[in-house]
Design an enzyme around this catalytic site. Structure first.
Site, PDB file in Angstrom:
ATOM      1  N   GLU A  61       0.987  -1.205   0.167  1.00  8.89           N
ATOM      2  CA  GLU A  61       0.015   0.089   0.117  1.00  8.89           C
ATOM      3  C   GLU A  61       0.868   1.250  -0.078  1.00  8.89           C
ATOM      4  O   GLU A  61       2.110   1.102   0.053  1.00  8.89           O
ATOM      5  CB  GLU A  61      -1.084   0.015   1.170  1.00  8.89           C
ATOM      6  N   HIS A  89      -4.090   3.371   8.412  1.00  7.32           N
ATOM      7  CA  HIS A  89      -2.806   2.606   9.081  1.00  7.32           C
ATOM      8  C   HIS A  89      -1.939   3.783   9.465  1.00  7.32           C
ATOM      9  O   HIS A  89      -1.599   4.728   8.716  1.00  7.32           O
ATOM     10  CB  HIS A  89      -1.871   1.721   8.086  1.00  7.32           C
TER      11      HIS A  89
END
Length: 709
Positions: free
Chosen positions: A276, A319
């Site tokens: 990501e 995150h």
């Protein structure tokens, strides 16, 4: 802004409760020599730190033997900040699955638990129980000390699952790790590591998804890894070893470390990589893969997905490490580098099963099969090569970069003036240069970032990083080299030293993750004319450190809906443009991927929304309330993977929200994983205008159809 750069950001020296003593490098060995400790299996002896105490991320489970030997597991995700379950539950489940847990550690206790010994310290546990690995099941504010204790005791593998560990605590820990060659860290902010072949789980992965088999998986995202596991199980392939790199700013184990294990692992025949935005670990992995394919006559096939193609620029996407700093590659750049290395890209993890079957067949590795238990679960799904726009460079916006707490520029100027630094608004005179203190994610250390020009003045000039050890601090000997790179006159070196020392001091003392300044040189002196300061809110939220800095937050500068969602532990980001599909997802990685995959299918998401693994009926209702405030939204797309979240619980939450909020918008619900059949049945029999799917593409197509009516 910086064109080449920051790989992360933040450090102070919070007080420590005990002295840390660790030997220097032994015989030239280094942290890289601990990679082999990742290879776990049936013989791996595991201890739990926090064995009898409260767990950071834990699961309460029950099972029945409904006429067969198949366990039906029920998972309840427990919020990190409101922990109410014990690590005992996780230990029981892992033991039943086959994990060789030999005991645990709880400070002050010397007793027995679950028929296993409980010792008061990790050092004593190492002497008496001789573990190969430890799972750390304590809250974020306790985790740093627990990790340090495990390093001191030289436990070979340390698995830290906690989110929200302060960045500076992790910087200190990484400085320690890189002075030794005995202990390897997995995490933090990781679901852990699990060997399906060896029946060894150290973490909180949903066991019903796993099946012993052939595919090795390494992932930043927990929810996307569970999707990948379920997909390879449904395809009859199963898994060998699954490593959670985790979504933290500073990961103890990176993609390349996992790839080195998979290359030489006889159980692993194919590899899945889930990345990501944030950092350059995927770029490093792509370079490794390119070299691997050159040196191997029959390389193992590799497939990957990268989340964050359609992120909100400058925002943290759930995150802690899912944000792109100036100069870091964006998601498209990572995809291109991986494709150039021969990696097959999919746009959704549900496609990994069929993708890997095709790749394994083409590689001549299709002879060995996994257990057939997964074949009966197989569902129709196909892999598509993602049609992507041309790779774009990461555009930096000095004012919009946002992670945790960013303070107003005038307040940043005040902090500098308090330290004797000349700081005021840019008058338009003088060449602006960049000087910053941030995190070098690759070196796991703080660094000075310097550029002789800002991006708006010369977009071709690249910034350079000058890393320094977190514990030893910045070395003044680097100042001449930095001055030369900045193209400063000789008389300005003294002012440069003062500015660097002030920034480093502020960075360490106030737990910043990024202190970026623009300055001009005037008559041999330096004047700061721009300041972009970010501080780590985990230090405040987990331990209440840095209250004075966090008192500088101005909520009136932020989006009201985002603040409202934050109060309920929901990460909500309104996306710019004409998006008309509201998204509600559990897990940051899955939420990013949902936005991306909708775009690939021709849809436009209006928001990013991560309920977190703690999704409950109440958080689903709160999420609907936030989404409904966006007048652009024409349909709500609920995408839940029930690894740690119950499918039927989510379905009931959707019904609750639909009725109590008197909703008029159509809702499409995709439920997969734990209790998916029950959840889909609840939706189907509700009598409400709800539509349930288990296939992502079908659900996305319906959501897009309804949004475009």
């Amino acid at each position: 802004m910086l064109r080449q750069l920051l790989r992360g950001g933040a450090p102070p020296h919070p007080p420590r409760s005990r002295a840390f003593r660790i030997s220097a490098r032994r015989g030239g060995l280094a942290y890289e020599d601990t990679i082999g400790n990742l290879k776990i299996g049936r013989d791996t002896r595991v201890i739990f730190q926090g064995f009898t105490g409260m767990s950071v991320r834990s699961m309460v489970f029950s099972y029945t033997l409904a006429g067969s030997s198949t366990f039906a597991y029920v998972y309840v995700y427990v919020d990190i900040n409101t922990v109410s379950a014990k690590a005992t539950s996780n230990a029981k489940e892992s033991l039943a699955w086959g994990t060789n847990i030999v005991g645990g550690v709880t400070p002050g206790k010397n007793t027995e638990h679950l028929g296993l010994p409980v010792l008061p310290s990790v050092r004593e546990a190492m002497q008496k129980l001789k573990p190969h690995a430890t799972g750390i099941y304590v809250a974020a504010h306790q985790a740093p000390a627990a990790i340090e204790e495990a390093i001191e005791a030289e436990v070979p593998l340390i698995v830290a699952v906690a989110e929200h560990i302060p960045v500076h605590d992790l910087l200190r820990i990484h400085s320690m790790l890189h002075t030794q060659s005995k202990s390897r860290l997995v995490g933090a902010n990781s679901p852990g590591i699990i060997s399906a072949v060896g029946r060894c789980r150290i973490g909180f992965q949903p066991l019903p998804c796993f099946m012993p088999g052939r595919v090795g998986i390494v992932a930043k995202s927990g929810t996307l890894s569970y999707e990948a596991v379920a997909s390879t199980t449904r395809a009859g392939l199963g898994q060998s070893l699954c490593i959670g790199m985790g979504g933290d700013v500073l990961a103890g184990t990176r993609f390349v470390d996992a790839l080195n294990i998979f290359e030489h692992d006889d159980d692993t025949e194919g590899i899945v990589l889930i990345g990501e935005i944030g950092g350059d670990a995927e770029m490093e992995a792509a370079d490794w893969i390119k070299e691997y394919r050159k040196r191997s006559s029959n390389p193992k096939p590799i497939s990957a997905v990268i989340g964050g193609v359609n992120v909100a620029p400058g925002r943290v996407m759930g995150h802690a490490g899912a944000f792109t700093l100036p100069g870091e590659p964006d998601a498209l750049a990572k995809v291109k580098r991986l494709q150039d290395a021969g990696v097959t890209i999919v746009n959704h993890p549900a496609k990994f099963g069929e993708a890997m079957k095709t790749l394994l067949g083409g590689s001549g590795r299709a002879s060995s099969g996994a257990a057939t238990t997964g074949a009966s679960q197989r569902r129709g799904m196909h892999m598509t090569r993602r049609v992507r726009p041309a790779v774009r460079s990461q555009v930096s916006n000095f004012a919009s970069q946002k992670r945790n707490l960013h303070i107003r520029e005038n307040l940043a100027f005040d902090l500098l003036r308090e330290r004797g630094i000349n700081a005021s608004e840019y008058s338009g005179k003088g060449r602006k240069r960049i000087l910053a203190v941030g995190i070098d994610r690759a070196n796991m250390s703080p660094c000075i970032i310097a550029s002789p020009a800002t991006n708006d003045q010369d977009p071709h000039v690249e910034a350079k990083k000058f890393p320094f050890d977190y514990i030893k601090g910045f070395e003044p000997s680097q100042i001449p080299v930095i001055a030369e790179h900045l193209q400063l006159g000789g008389t300005a070196k003294e002012s440069l030293a003062k500015l660097i020392n002030s920034l480093v001091g502020l960075y360490m003392q106030k737990e910043a993750f990024l202190l970026e300044t623009h300055f001009v040189e005037r008559l041999g002196d330096l004047k700061v004319v721009g300041a972009h300061f970010g501080f780590d809110d985990a230090a405040f939220r987990s331990t209440k450190r840095q209250g004075d800095i966090h008192a500088l937050r101005r909520v009136e500068d932020e989006d009201a809906q985002e603040i409202e969602a934050e109060k309920d532990g929901i990460v909500y980001i309104k996306l710019a443009g004409d998006g008309n599909i509201g998204t509600l997802v559990n897990g940051a990685g899955l939420a990013m991927n949902t936005v991306d995959a909708l775009a690939d299918a021709g849809g436009k998401a209006a928001n990013f929304l991560d309920t977190g693994g703690k999704a409950t009926s109440e958080t689903v209702k709160k999420s609907f309330q936030v989404i409904l405030q966006d007048e652009r939204v024409k349909v709500i797309f609920v995408n839940i993977f029930g690894g740690l979240t119950l499918g039927d619980m989510i379905a009931n939450g959707v019904l609750l929200a639909f009725k109590e909020l008197e909703m008029r918008l159509p809702v499409v619900v995709r439920i997969r994983g734990t209790n998916e059949a029950e959840g889909q049945k609840i939706i189907a029999e509700s009598g409400l205008p709800l539509q349930a799917f288990d296939d992502f593409e079908e659900a996305a197509a319906k959501a897009i159809e309804l949004a475009d009516r």
